[in-house]
Enzyme design. Structure first.
Site, PDB file in Angstrom:
ATOM      1  N   CYS A   2       3.277  10.213  -5.590  1.00 38.45           N
ATOM      2  CA  CYS A   2       2.379  11.362  -5.744  1.00 38.45           C
ATOM      3  C   CYS A   2       2.045  11.468  -7.224  1.00 38.45           C
ATOM      4  O   CYS A   2       2.630  10.773  -8.046  1.00 38.45           O
ATOM      5  CB  CYS A   2       3.066  12.652  -5.312  1.00 38.45           C
ATOM      6  SG  CYS A   2       3.702  12.607  -3.628  1.00 38.45           S
ATOM      7  N   ARG A  27      -2.742   7.818  -6.834  1.00 45.29           N
ATOM      8  CA  ARG A  27      -1.334   7.858  -6.453  1.00 45.29           C
ATOM      9  C   ARG A  27      -1.125   8.556  -5.104  1.00 45.29           C
ATOM     10  O   ARG A  27      -0.001   8.594  -4.580  1.00 45.29           O
ATOM     11  CB  ARG A  27      -0.522   8.608  -7.518  1.00 45.29           C
ATOM     12  CG  ARG A  27      -0.559   7.964  -8.874  1.00 45.29           C
ATOM     13  CD  ARG A  27       0.213   8.782  -9.880  1.00 45.29           C
ATOM     14  NE  ARG A  27       1.626   8.837  -9.557  1.00 45.29           N
ATOM     15  CZ  ARG A  27       2.519   7.927  -9.930  1.00 45.29           C
ATOM     16  NH1 ARG A  27       2.146   6.896 -10.647  1.00 45.29           N
ATOM     17  NH2 ARG A  27       3.785   8.051  -9.604  1.00 45.29           N
ATOM     18  N   TRP A  73       0.951  12.071  -1.653  1.00 44.68           N
ATOM     19  CA  TRP A  73       0.950  10.930  -0.730  1.00 44.68           C
ATOM     20  C   TRP A  73       2.151  11.188   0.162  1.00 44.68           C
ATOM     21  O   TRP A  73       3.292  11.065  -0.263  1.00 44.68           O
ATOM     22  CB  TRP A  73       1.103   9.632  -1.529  1.00 44.68           C
ATOM     23  CG  TRP A  73       1.097   8.394  -0.703  1.00 44.68           C
ATOM     24  CD1 TRP A  73       2.188   7.644  -0.347  1.00 44.68           C
ATOM     25  CD2 TRP A  73      -0.033   7.729  -0.158  1.00 44.68           C
ATOM     26  NE1 TRP A  73       1.788   6.564   0.390  1.00 44.68           N
ATOM     27  CE2 TRP A  73       0.441   6.586   0.527  1.00 44.68           C
ATOM     28  CE3 TRP A  73      -1.404   7.985  -0.169  1.00 44.68           C
ATOM     29  CZ2 TRP A  73      -0.405   5.704   1.192  1.00 44.68           C
ATOM     30  CZ3 TRP A  73      -2.236   7.105   0.496  1.00 44.68           C
ATOM     31  CH2 TRP A  73      -1.745   5.982   1.158  1.00 44.68           C
ATOM     32  N   ASN A  99       7.471  14.644  -7.295  1.00 49.36           N
ATOM     33  CA  ASN A  99       7.008  13.299  -6.937  1.00 49.36           C
ATOM     34  C   ASN A  99       8.244  12.452  -6.689  1.00 49.36           C
ATOM     35  O   ASN A  99       9.065  12.305  -7.579  1.00 49.36           O
ATOM     36  CB  ASN A  99       6.198  12.730  -8.114  1.00 49.36           C
ATOM     37  CG  ASN A  99       6.016  11.234  -8.028  1.00 49.36           C
ATOM     38  OD1 ASN A  99       5.948  10.682  -6.938  1.00 49.36           O
ATOM     39  ND2 ASN A  99       5.934  10.576  -9.168  1.00 49.36           N
ATOM     40  N   GLY A 100       8.377  11.909  -5.475  1.00 53.13           N
ATOM     41  CA  GLY A 100       9.544  11.079  -5.183  1.00 53.13           C
ATOM     42  C   GLY A 100      10.264  11.593  -3.958  1.00 53.13           C
ATOM     43  O   GLY A 100       9.691  12.330  -3.152  1.00 53.13           O
ATOM     44  N   GLU A 479       1.425 -16.651   2.875  1.00 52.24           N
ATOM     45  CA  GLU A 479       0.924 -15.523   2.096  1.00 52.24           C
ATOM     46  C   GLU A 479       0.415 -15.984   0.728  1.00 52.24           C
ATOM     47  O   GLU A 479      -0.639 -15.531   0.262  1.00 52.24           O
ATOM     48  CB  GLU A 479       2.023 -14.456   1.956  1.00 52.24           C
ATOM     49  CG  GLU A 479       1.688 -13.261   1.100  1.00 52.24           C
ATOM     50  CD  GLU A 479       0.435 -12.489   1.517  1.00 52.24           C
ATOM     51  OE1 GLU A 479      -0.128 -12.758   2.588  1.00 52.24           O
ATOM     52  OE2 GLU A 479      -0.004 -11.616   0.743  1.00 52.24           O
ATOM     53  N   LYS A 483      -3.447 -15.396  -0.555  1.00 52.57           N
ATOM     54  CA  LYS A 483      -3.749 -14.667  -1.808  1.00 52.57           C
ATOM     55  C   LYS A 483      -4.665 -15.510  -2.686  1.00 52.57           C
ATOM     56  O   LYS A 483      -5.631 -15.025  -3.249  1.00 52.57           O
ATOM     57  CB  LYS A 483      -2.455 -14.412  -2.557  1.00 52.57           C
ATOM     58  CG  LYS A 483      -1.790 -13.144  -2.751  1.00 52.57           C
ATOM     59  CD  LYS A 483      -2.192 -11.836  -2.260  1.00 52.57           C
ATOM     60  CE  LYS A 483      -2.869 -11.695  -0.967  1.00 52.57           C
ATOM     61  NZ  LYS A 483      -2.524 -10.668  -0.094  1.00 52.57           N
ATOM     62  N   HIS A 502       2.363 -35.404   9.071  1.00 50.99           N
ATOM     63  CA  HIS A 502       1.692 -35.612  10.359  1.00 50.99           C
ATOM     64  C   HIS A 502       0.178 -35.549  10.232  1.00 50.99           C
ATOM     65  O   HIS A 502      -0.506 -35.353  11.235  1.00 50.99           O
ATOM     66  CB  HIS A 502       2.214 -34.597  11.390  1.00 50.99           C
ATOM     67  CG  HIS A 502       3.658 -34.808  11.736  1.00 50.99           C
ATOM     68  ND1 HIS A 502       4.093 -35.852  12.512  1.00 50.99           N
ATOM     69  CD2 HIS A 502       4.770 -34.141  11.347  1.00 50.99           C
ATOM     70  CE1 HIS A 502       5.418 -35.809  12.614  1.00 50.99           C
ATOM     71  NE2 HIS A 502       5.847 -34.778  11.915  1.00 50.99           N
ATOM     72  N   LYS A 601     -11.387  -3.703   2.115  1.00 53.39           N
ATOM     73  CA  LYS A 601      -9.974  -3.288   2.104  1.00 53.39           C
ATOM     74  C   LYS A 601      -9.480  -2.986   3.508  1.00 53.39           C
ATOM     75  O   LYS A 601      -8.344  -3.251   3.846  1.00 53.39           O
ATOM     76  CB  LYS A 601      -9.811  -2.071   1.189  1.00 53.39           C
ATOM     77  CG  LYS A 601      -8.381  -1.624   0.996  1.00 53.39           C
ATOM     78  CD  LYS A 601      -7.591  -2.624   0.173  1.00 53.39           C
ATOM     79  CE  LYS A 601      -6.098  -2.355   0.172  1.00 53.39           C
ATOM     80  NZ  LYS A 601      -5.305  -3.552  -0.087  1.00 53.39           N
TER      81      LYS A 601
END
Ligand code: F6R
Length: 606
Positions: A2, A27, A73, A99-100, A479, A483, A502, A601
């Site tokens: 947050c 945030r 958040w 925050n947390g 991954e 990217k 192969h 996104k």
């Protein structure tokens, strides 16, 4: 994650707080609020983006030049007006933003309930307001100190009381906090960019420190009361750099946020080897009865699912299948009622993942969502939810959300494994310990970014590239390859190391780069054979290997090292050099890293 703000000075506090919150909106943005002190404490808060708070302030303005603010958040409790910060005690005289996560909030809340307290929200943060009020005996600083001593976790908080007008008190316990020093005014914020247009002079508050802000400025102390002589730093970033926290791109910033994301995703969920998952409602009996796990997702989330599949199969000996959501939804899969479907989606809005999850539910499966967005469509379909706590991810190429998905799946596997009794207790203890050490290990990997940049120079002019590995290393190869493709536009393929001979080996000629991931000790020698096949054809090897791997240097052109750890956890660290490699290749090729061509996104179409 947050955003928090504070202001003491001669100006109207509300517009300054709202402006800072807008700059902190990255945030979190599911609700926002401010509290301004003016004889009494006036709180205004609203669900949704900052614009909703602004409308509220138009109809119900506040007056006063001291205040605190918050953009949220959600972690504990849905995004609602009631759960929005600031939170007050029942008298309305004490107010906090936070925050947390307060890890022991359940037990603290129970104590307060036993003493007759009533709560207005479902958040962990509200207990801080109750505790500050309870601990207050005429000194806000002392009350905050005692509150912090009671409240475990990684967080930052700011408190204010009607009884001591003209003062705000803030604490940092791991979550970030800075003080901006203006001309006769002082700002508090979660990060520097939030107030950089007001001042360039900052004090960065460190862990377990407390700041007292009055119209005379800011005083820093340790949480135990020892004075701190904090250096004032002058920041010379431009506005664009500031938004990205001084990084050149959001992607790089988000890569560097990953240690904190691991801390947040684990917070209050793993204690002494026991896992607590607040929104996962199934009991041990259900977990013991699961016949099969289906994991469904797209893109990077699917790659996270590949890791989950390996963990469930290998460690829990539980049949598990990961399926692309766009395939699963048309595959008429045989999904039964005693089967658990795990749908993974950062956004919780990917159309294919929603459809596959829906299908599983229609077939009678229990559905557990792993998602980063509280209140997302996926979370609304789900029987159980495991929120990743990565905070908003701005870069289209996902990094920190992927990281949080991995951590979430380790937690889930530990939870289900404990219920089924299928996880070796020694291994479970090692994994729990390793997860706690992971933020430090990731910091170490990030400190070696220069090596990834060096490797990027070997790749920049290539036309094709390959990523190989076995088992969990293969999942990471997938991954790493994605990217690279999405931001560097360089053709790349990932495959199991044993598959190279192969067919694909025909494409390995002089200087073709091949990234090999070598963290799985049981198949190390087998993977080295593939490395030798590549070297014999003139290919270039970029290896990701443990610090203790003395053999690889003889084979590789560049080695990207990670600290030694349990092989089972190695994907978490091994992905980081590959994210950095992709980033630096794209930068050297001069691409728009945060918004790669043709991509979005959130893919809300089929
Ligand atoms: C790649 C990337 C995409 C997403 C995919 C699923 O960096 O971000 O591959 O992972 O579109 O998105 P979510 O997780 O929102 O369902």
């Amino acid at each position: 994650m947050c955003g928090i703000m504070g202001y003491v000075g001669p100006q109207e506090a509300a517009p300054i707080l709202v402006d800072g919150l807008r700059r902190l909106e990255y945030r979190g943005y599911d609700s926002a609020g401010i509290a301004v002190s003016n004889g009494s404490i006036q709180v205004r808060k609203a669900r949704g983006k900052i614009a909703n708070l602004e409308s509220l302030l138009e109809s119900e303005p506040t007056g006063g030049s001291i205040g605190i603010g918050h953009t949220r958040w959600a972690t504990h409790g849905a995004p609602t007006d009631a759960n929005a910060h600031p939170h007050t005690d029942p008298s309305g005289e004490f107010v906090v933003v936070h925050n947390g996560i307060i890890e022991n909030f359940q037990s603290l809340k129970q104590q307060l309930l036993d003493d007759g307290a009533e709560f207005a929200s479902e958040t962990d943060s509200e207990i801080l307001a109750h505790l500050v009020a309870r601990e207050y005996d005429g000194d806000l600083v002392a009350a905050v100190r005692r509150t912090v001593a009671l409240s475990e976790g990684a967080y930052a908080m700011v408190a204010m009381t009607k009884r001591e007008p003209g003062k705000i008190v803030a604490v940092r316990k791991i979550s970030p906090l800075v003080v901006g020093l203006g001309d006769g005014e002082t700002f508090l914020a979660s990060d520097i960019p939030a107030v950089l247009h007001h001042t360039r002079d900052f004090m960065v508050i460190e862990d377990d420190e407390l700041v007292i802000v009055t119209d005379e400025g800011a005083t820093v102390e340790t949480i135990d009361g020892a004075p701190v002589d904090r250096e004032v730093v002058r920041i010379d970033w431009d506005a664009e750099q500031a938004e990205k926290g001084g990084y050149e791109h959001f992607m790089l910033k988000e890569i560097h946020e990953q240690p904190a994301v691991v801390t947040e995703t684990l917070a209050s969920r793993l204690e002494d080897g026991t896992v607590w998952l607040e929104d996962v409602g199934f009991d041990d009996e259900y977990a013991a009865d699961i016949g099969r796990v289906w994991i469904t997702a797209c893109g990077t989330a699917y790659h996270a699912g590949l890791i989950g599949q390996e963990i469930f199969r290998r460690v829990l000996r539980l049949p598990a299948n990961v399926e692309y959501a766009h395939e699963l939804r048309y595959a008429d899969p045989i999904i039964g009622p005693n089967e658990l479907t795990i749908a993974i989606s950062q956004s919780g809005e990917t159309a294919d993942t929603l459809a596959a999850a829906r299908l599983a539910v229609d077939k009678g499966s229990r559905m557990l969502a792993i998602t980063n967005v509280v209140g997302s469509t996926l979370s609304r379909y789900a029987d159980d939810i495991l929120y990743t706590r990565a905070g908003p991810e701005i870069s289209v190429a996902s990094t920190k959300a992927y990281m949080a998905m991995l951590i979430a799946q380790y937690l889930l596997a530990l939870r289900i494994g404990a219920a089924r009794g299928t996880v070796d207790s020694e291994l479970a203890a090692k994994v729990s310990h390793g997860l706690h050490l992971m933020p430090g290990a990731l910091e170490e990997v990030l400190s070696r970014e220069a090596e990834a940049e060096k490797a990027a120079h070997l790749v920049t002019d290539a036309e094709d590239m390959y990523f190989i590995g076995r088992g969990l290393d293969y999942a990471i190869a997938m991954e790493g390859s994605l990217k690279l493709k999405e931001i560097s536009y360089l053709h790349s393929e990932a495959m199991p190391a044993g598959e190279l001979k192969h067919g694909t080996l025909a494409l390995i000629t002089d200087d073709v780069p091949v990234v090999v991931i070598l963290t799985q000790r049981d198949v190390y020698d087998k993977t080295i054979s593939a490395v030798q096949e590549v070297k014999a054809r003139g290919g270039r090897i970029i290896a990701v290997a443990y610090d203790s791997d003395a053999e690889i240097a003889a084979h590789a052109d560049v080695v990207l090292r990670i600290p030694d750890m349990e092989d089972l956890l190695a994907p978490v660290a091994a992905v980081v050099p590959l994210q950095l490699l992709a980033y630096h290749v794209a930068r050297l090729r001069g691409h728009d890293i945060d918004q790669p061509r043709n991509l979005a996104k959130s893919v809300t179409v089929e």
